[in-house]
Design an enzyme around this catalytic site. Structure first.
Site, PDB file in Angstrom:
ATOM      1  CB  SER A  54      28.389  43.577  36.296  1.00  0.00           C
ATOM      2  OG  SER A  54      28.221  44.697  36.864  1.00  0.00           O
ATOM      3  NE  ARG A 303      36.679  41.026  33.623  1.00  0.00           N
ATOM      4  CZ  ARG A 303      37.686  41.599  33.047  1.00  0.00           C
ATOM      5  NH1 ARG A 303      38.601  41.916  33.833  1.00  0.00           N
ATOM      6  NH2 ARG A 303      37.767  41.844  31.747  1.00  0.00           N
ATOM      7  CB  THR A 339      25.308  48.069  32.695  1.00  0.00           C
ATOM      8  OG1 THR A 339      26.055  47.057  33.368  1.00  0.00           O
ATOM      9  CG2 THR A 339      24.705  47.353  31.339  1.00  0.00           C
ATOM     10  CB  CYS A 495      45.834  36.167  42.897  1.00  0.00           C
ATOM     11  SG  CYS A 495      44.871  34.981  41.936  1.00  0.00           S
ATOM     12  CB  CYS A 518      43.571  32.348  35.751  1.00  0.00           C
ATOM     13  SG  CYS A 518      43.377  34.009  35.009  1.00  0.00           S
ATOM     14  CB  CYS A 521      39.644  39.270  38.313  1.00  0.00           C
ATOM     15  SG  CYS A 521      41.615  38.887  39.091  1.00  0.00           S
ATOM     16  CB  CYS A 524      48.273  39.469  38.553  1.00  0.00           C
ATOM     17  SG  CYS A 524      47.408  38.578  36.586  1.00  0.00           S
TER      18      CYS A 524
END
Length: 549
Positions: A54, A303, A339, A495, A518, A521, A524
């Site tokens: 984050s 992410r 958060t 991606c 990968c 995140c 896709c």
């Protein structure tokens, strides 16, 4: 080999801020009433925090409630925000600094802290364990278990030691069933079990379409002379123009470091757009370059975020459990913060579950009291007052949308008697490639901009190579048979980790999935125009290992 099972009062999926806050709140209530309670948290990362990514500027409101003495207890909130700067980037060199008086008040960060959310989650995990919570990192929750009456029974962790061909290797170990009276699903954005539960129980029947953004972030060591601890930069505009939108951030944290990133709204229309390459371009703008010049990039990650807000919230409860935090979409997009809202949703879930356990020891019921607790909380008030923020930006763009939000937030405190809606699914927004202009991105210079593979290397991403692919194609013919012709196969661009490639060979084209790359995140799963890619969990411990993100 049969699966063994373990029994708990509460099982929590995901050691993020929502799940860990729920765990702590449950045990605090149990201790206050001198009741025995068994709580387990399963986390697919190799350790707590390994998959946490984050910005992050954190509002401490929920933490103040959960641990009023958090400063004395050593919570890693070490850098208070001292100054906000907001920019509109006009082009690759020019920018307008927005006067504070014209900034929506939700964007002001006085009293907040620049943190590593991964480190905050590690600290929360320590508090949870001290309270008696069992935390199992390295175990991926792969399956929801159901009782005969349709209620949730718990989860099963994934089998270990299965080859790519589906055969049991010498290292084979079956997954474990974790049974619970109640299960909290706090997997983060687009959790694959949360997605299943929302569909199974039709939890989004009364909600607007959910919306997402892809956040890409880097951590930099910079010249100490350029470092200004507590300085927060936000902005929008270039390089995202026309039918693409989003915003950037650059935060001066501790230890002569800055975090810099770009959030790209995943409702963009041009299939040639590459969020990763837009971010690499962005760093060359003078507003950001002035701090990064002479510095060194030390970490990278990406992410998706759930940003549909209040109007897109599903019903969060179902028989035997609850979907919490970013899995439900509690992020407050008007603050660009999730958060404190995720933590509060976990705490409210814990209160509802504890009440239910008090009235019935059997469990498995629908947590109806949660809705009342949510509606009576500051979390509801905060999300409700920002309900127009995202739809306004989508409908009117950054300038007119920003003006609308200034009026709504600053003059009416989010209480304008109008509700805007955006019910268009992000994946359905792509235009055919033939109707769009191709985008040519400059080559990375290795100083401010970089390629995907060197970036993935910095994320410490690793998966056991000989295992079933966790990026499943419902129809293997679609990438080349449909997506390539119509959309120039956008997976190879959306991606941010180089997972998807169209390979040219003598006998023709081949669609390749480099699942080893990968970073989890979920883009896709969200953006594929055919909704043909299904993200499921790989073996536990697989994926990125973020040290300080």
């Amino acid at each position: 080999m049969a699966r063994e099972s373990m029994e708990f009062d509460v099982v929590i999926v995901g050691a993020g801020p929502a799940g860990l806050s729920a765990a702590c709140k449950l045990m605090q209530q149990a201790q206050a009433t001198e009741q025995a309670l068994t709580v387990c948290v399963v986390e697919k990362g190799s350790e707590v925090g390994a998959h946490i990514l984050s910005g992050a500027v954190v509002e401490s409101r929920a933490l103040d409630e959960l641990f009023p003495e958090w400063k004395e207890q050593g919570a890693p909130l070490n850098t208070p925000v001292v100054e906000d700067q907001i920019f509109m980037l006009k082009n690759d060199t020019a920018a307008i600094k927005v006067p504070n008086m014209f900034v929506p008040k939700t964007m002001h960060n006085h009293g907040n802290y620049i943190v590593s959310l991964g480190n905050l989650c590690r600290w929360l995990a320590e508090q949870a364990e001290q309270l008696g919570v069992e935390i199992f990192p390295g175990f991926a929750a792969s399956e929801v278990l159901y009782n005969e009456d349709g209620s949730v029974k718990g989860i099963a962790t994934g089998d270990m030691g299965v080859s790519a061909a589906g055969e049991q290797k010498d290292s084979y170990m079956p997954g474990m069933e974790l049974h619970a009276k109640y299960t909290i699903f706090s997997e983060g954005c687009r959790g694959h079990l949360g997605k299943e539960l929302i569909a199974r129980y039709d939890l989004a029947a009364q909600s607007d379409a959910q919306h997402y953004g892809l956040g890409i972030k880097e951590l930099w060591d910079i010249d100490p002379d350029k470092h200004q601890p507590g300085l927060v930069l936000h902005g929008s505009g270039w390089p995202l123009t026309g039918e693409s939108s989003g915003g950037f951030f650059l935060y001066h944290t501790e230890n002569n470091q800055v975090v810099v990133g770009l959030i790209v709204d995943l409702n963009y229309k041009n299939p040639y757009l590459s969020p990763f390459d837009e971010f690499q371009k962005l760093k060359h703008h003078p507003v950001l370059k002035q701090y990064l010049d002479g510095g060194k990039r030390v970490s990278y990650g990406a992410r998706a975020i759930t940003k549909g807000g209040f109007n897109a919230l599903p019903k969060m409860t179902f028989p035997g459990g609850i979907v919490a935090g970013c899995n439900a979409g509690t992020l407050n997009f008007s603050k660009i913060k999730g958060t404190h809202t995720a933590m509060k949703s976990g705490m409210l879930a814990a209160e509802a579950i504890f009440d239910a356990l008090q009235s019935s020891s059997a469990g498995g019921e629908d947590l109806n009291s949660f809705a009342d607790k949510f509606k009576a909380s500051w979390l509801y008030d905060e999300l409700f007052s920002s309900k127009n923020f995202g739809p306004a930006m989508h409908k009117f763009g950054p300038l007119l949308g920003g003006a609308f939000n200034f009026i709504d937030q600053n003059l009416f405190s989010g209480k304008l008697p109008v509700t805007l809606h955006d019910d268009h699914e992000d994946f359905a927004q792509l235009k055919p490639a033939a109707a769009c202009e191709q985008i040519t991105y400059p080559k990375p210079d290795g100083v401010l901009s970089f390629d995907k593979l060197s970036s993935v290397f910095l994320s410490n991403t690793n998966h056991e190579e000989d295992q079933p692919c966790h990026l499943q194609l419902k129809d293997p013919s679609i990438p080349l048979g449909s997506n390539l012709e119509r959309f120039a196969e956008p997976a190879q661009r959306y991606c941010p980790a180089g997972v998807y490639e169209v390979i040219e060979e003598a006998e023709g084209k081949r669609f390749q999935i480099n699942s080893q790359n990968c970073v989890h995140c979920k883009t896709c799963d969200i953006k594929d125009p055919a909704q043909n890619i299904r993200w499921v969990v790989p073996e536990g411990t697989g994926g990125p290992n973020y040290p300080n993100m």
